[in-house]
Design an enzyme around this catalytic site. Structure first.
Site: not given
Ligand code: ATP
Ligand code: MG
Length: 556
Positions: A33, A260, A270
């Site tokens: 995102e 994660r 974020k």
């Molecule tokens: P938000 O809090 O904005 O939802 P998010 O960390 O989910 O943040 P995204 O941009 O939606 O951010 O994440 C993109 C991809 O990265 C998603 O598939 C998410 O599952 C993966 N991702 C995000 N954070 C992690 C993490 N700490 N470890 C592994 N994968 C991650």
């Molecule tokens: Mg997300």
């Protein structure tokens, strides 16, 4: 770095799917995102998704999940693209935006309404929440649940046409208000948002689909075979499946969840990273203390080290907290192999060599890497006045001190053994300069029977160049900042940045370009910062030579 793919439970699922000919080709996607810059947690997902595509001769799409226009912007889109490329991955011509599918998503919503599987609900957000029930109690049906298909189609069309204000109506899936899975209790599929300018679709829409509805359909439209996401979406999987099962999409992707990445001594949410940037606690998303890809890049970390770190942590379903030391040692191993050596004096103390022979060399040859002949030698200027590090001299040495002391000897790396004959002090009584004599027999060698324990680095005073050096440390003092509900800012490390402005470096480094990396002997690995200007270089310390954190913490 080896970059060896380690197998994991997801790769095993894929192996089985290919063996049973369920799919011909593996298609994955990375769906960020654009509401912030990517961090090391995203790198785990990128390496997993793009790595699988690479190893199985499949494809991986880059898809921006842009259904929340008020928090997203084009700068983040561009920085995410740059970061994925820098990590070494290529989406070729497969760059997508969920907003590319807004028209199709609308059409599928109409399909759901026509099947009696979605309805327009006039409950406010608060009332919708109040009726959702709890883990132990079922929810209550909305009073609007039994609207006719005709009425729903009409209202939904008018929602799109902008006839109703924000929050007046939503489109909800008609699933089961008594489902033990709260995600299936008639989840909202569309909400009204007037007045936002979407970075891709401008003001074309005032109706925006939710993530839970958009994501599975986008996956299906792109023919994604394995939709890999983090564990918090496990409970959403039945809704994911419900969406692709009830509209006329061309394929049926499978969602698989993994845990994660959580990393010690930093934050990864974020929301918190945004707060660090917006409150000026760090200098930006690319501050070298940030766990962001751009921060790690500016810190001097290589893409290979990040990929290797991701390979080492593996992919499982178990929640875990990875030691910061693992990231640091991976970076260190990578730089040890790749970074040329150089000398820099961070806290200069001048030495005058009082008896330098007339035929002493004005430069000494030095290997650029102790283990790699292929990296060659360089010529390092040498003269009667040099700088050493203030910490390499002690008037009253602590026990076990092996460096220079009054009357004692030390070797100048690649040059002579010197003896400290005189300590000169300033008016305030601080050590201002040392007078030393060289042993002319010791240039670049140890004569028989001559033992000198300490070896220190130095820079020639006449040709040395002033530089600024930034020493970075962990951003937080505790492994889990903000745990136990306290404000995470309480745990900030006040010493996470130490700027040394009067450093002296070898003249050959003065013109090094931003991004150039080296080891400053005995000080750690460094990279030239983009703030450098010709004549005023700025170096960032990437990592120290050894893991000194535990020791320093213990020493208080
Ligand atoms: P938000 O809090 O904005 O939802 P998010 O960390 O989910 O943040 P995204 O941009 O939606 O951010 O994440 C993109 C991809 O990265 C998603 O598939 C998410 O599952 C993966 N991702 C995000 N954070 C992690 C993490 N700490 N470890 C592994 N994968 C991650
Ligand atoms: Mg997300």
């Amino acid at each position: 770095m080896s970059d060896t793919p380690r197998t994991n439970f997801i790769r095993q699922i894929i192996d089985a799917d290919l063996a049973s000919a369920k799919h011909e080709r593996v298609r994955t996607r990375f769906p960020p995102e654009p509401n912030g810059c990517l961090h090391i947690g995203h790198a785990k997902s990128i390496v997993l998704n793009f790595g699988i595509a690479e190893d199985y001769a499949g494809t991986c799409n880059l898809r921006f999940d842009d259904t929340n226009p008020h928090k997203e912007n084009l700068e983040f889109v561009e920085s995410i693209k740059a970061d994925v490329r820098w990590l070494g991955y290529d989406w070729q011509d497969r760059l997508y935006f969920a907003s590319d599918y807004f028209e199709q998503l609308y059409g599928f919503a109409v399909e759901l309404i026509e099947q009696g599987l979605a309805y327009v609900c006039d409950l406010s957000a608060d009332d919708t929440r109040a009726r959702r029930g709890t883990l132990t109690e079922p929810g209550q049906d909305s009073p609007y649940r039994e609207r006719s298909v005709e009425e729903n189609l009409d209202l939904f069309r008018r929602m799109r046409a902008g006839e109703f204000p924000d929050g007046a109506r939503t489109l909800r899936a008609k699933i089961d208000m008594a489902s033990p899975n709260i995600n299936l209790r008639d989840p909202v599929l569309y909400r009204i948002r007037h007045g936002v300018i979407h970075h891709q679709t401008g003001n074309a829409w005032c109706l925006y689909p939710t993530y839970d509805y958009t994501h599975p359909i986008s996956d299906a439209l792109e023919g994604i075979t394995h939709s890999l996401c983090t564990l918090e979406f496990e409970d959403h999987r039945p809704l994911y499946d419900w969406c692709v099962d009830h509209v006329s999409v061309p394929s049926k992707p499978r969602q698989i969840e993994f845990s994660r990445l959580n990393l010690e001594y930093t934050v990864m949410s974020k929301r918190l990273l945004t707060q660090l940037v917006e409150e000026g606690i760090v200098t930006g998303w690319d501050d070298p203390r940030m766990p962001t890809i751009s921060g790690l890049r500016r810190r001097g970390c290589t893409p290979g080290a990040i990929r290797e770190f991701c390979a080492r942590i593996g992919v499982t379903k178990a929640d875990n907290l990875v030691e910061m030391g693992l990231l640091e040692s991976t970076i260190r191993e990578d730089l040890d192999r790749e970074a040329p050596r150089a000398m820099a004096v961070l806290r200069p103390l001048k030495i005058v060599l009082t008896n330098l022979p007339a035929d002493a060399p004005t430069a000494v040859p030095v290997a650029n890497h102790p283990k790699r002949e292929d990296m060659g030698n360089r010529s390092v200027p040498f003269g009667a006045e040099i700088f050493i590090d203030g910490d390499d001299f002690a008037e009253e040495p602590p026990k076990g001190f092996k460096r220079l002391v009054p009357g004692g000897e030390v070797r100048l790396r690649n040059a002579y053994v010197i003896r400290c004959d005189e300590v000169i002090k300033d008016a305030a009584g601080a050590v201002a300069e040392l007078r030393c004599s060289v042993d002319p027999d010791t240039l670049g060698r140890n004569p028989e029977g001559r033992k000198v324990k300490g070896v220190i680095h130095w820079v020639d005073a006449a040709t040395g160049v002033p530089a600024t050096v930034r020493l970075y440390d962990r951003l937080f003092t505790v492994p889990q900042p903000g745990s136990g509900g306290r404000d995470f800012r309480v745990d900030l490390n006040p010493e996470s940045l130490c700027v040394l402005s009067g450093c002296i470096i070898e003249p050959a480094l003065a013109a090094a370009e931003p991004g150039w990396r080296c080891q400053f002997e005995r000080e750690g690995y460094f990279v030239v910062d983009p703030d450098s200007v010709p004549g005023a270089p700025v170096f960032n310390r990437t990592v120290t030579l050894r893991d000194t954190w535990e020791k320093r913490q213990a020493a208080g």
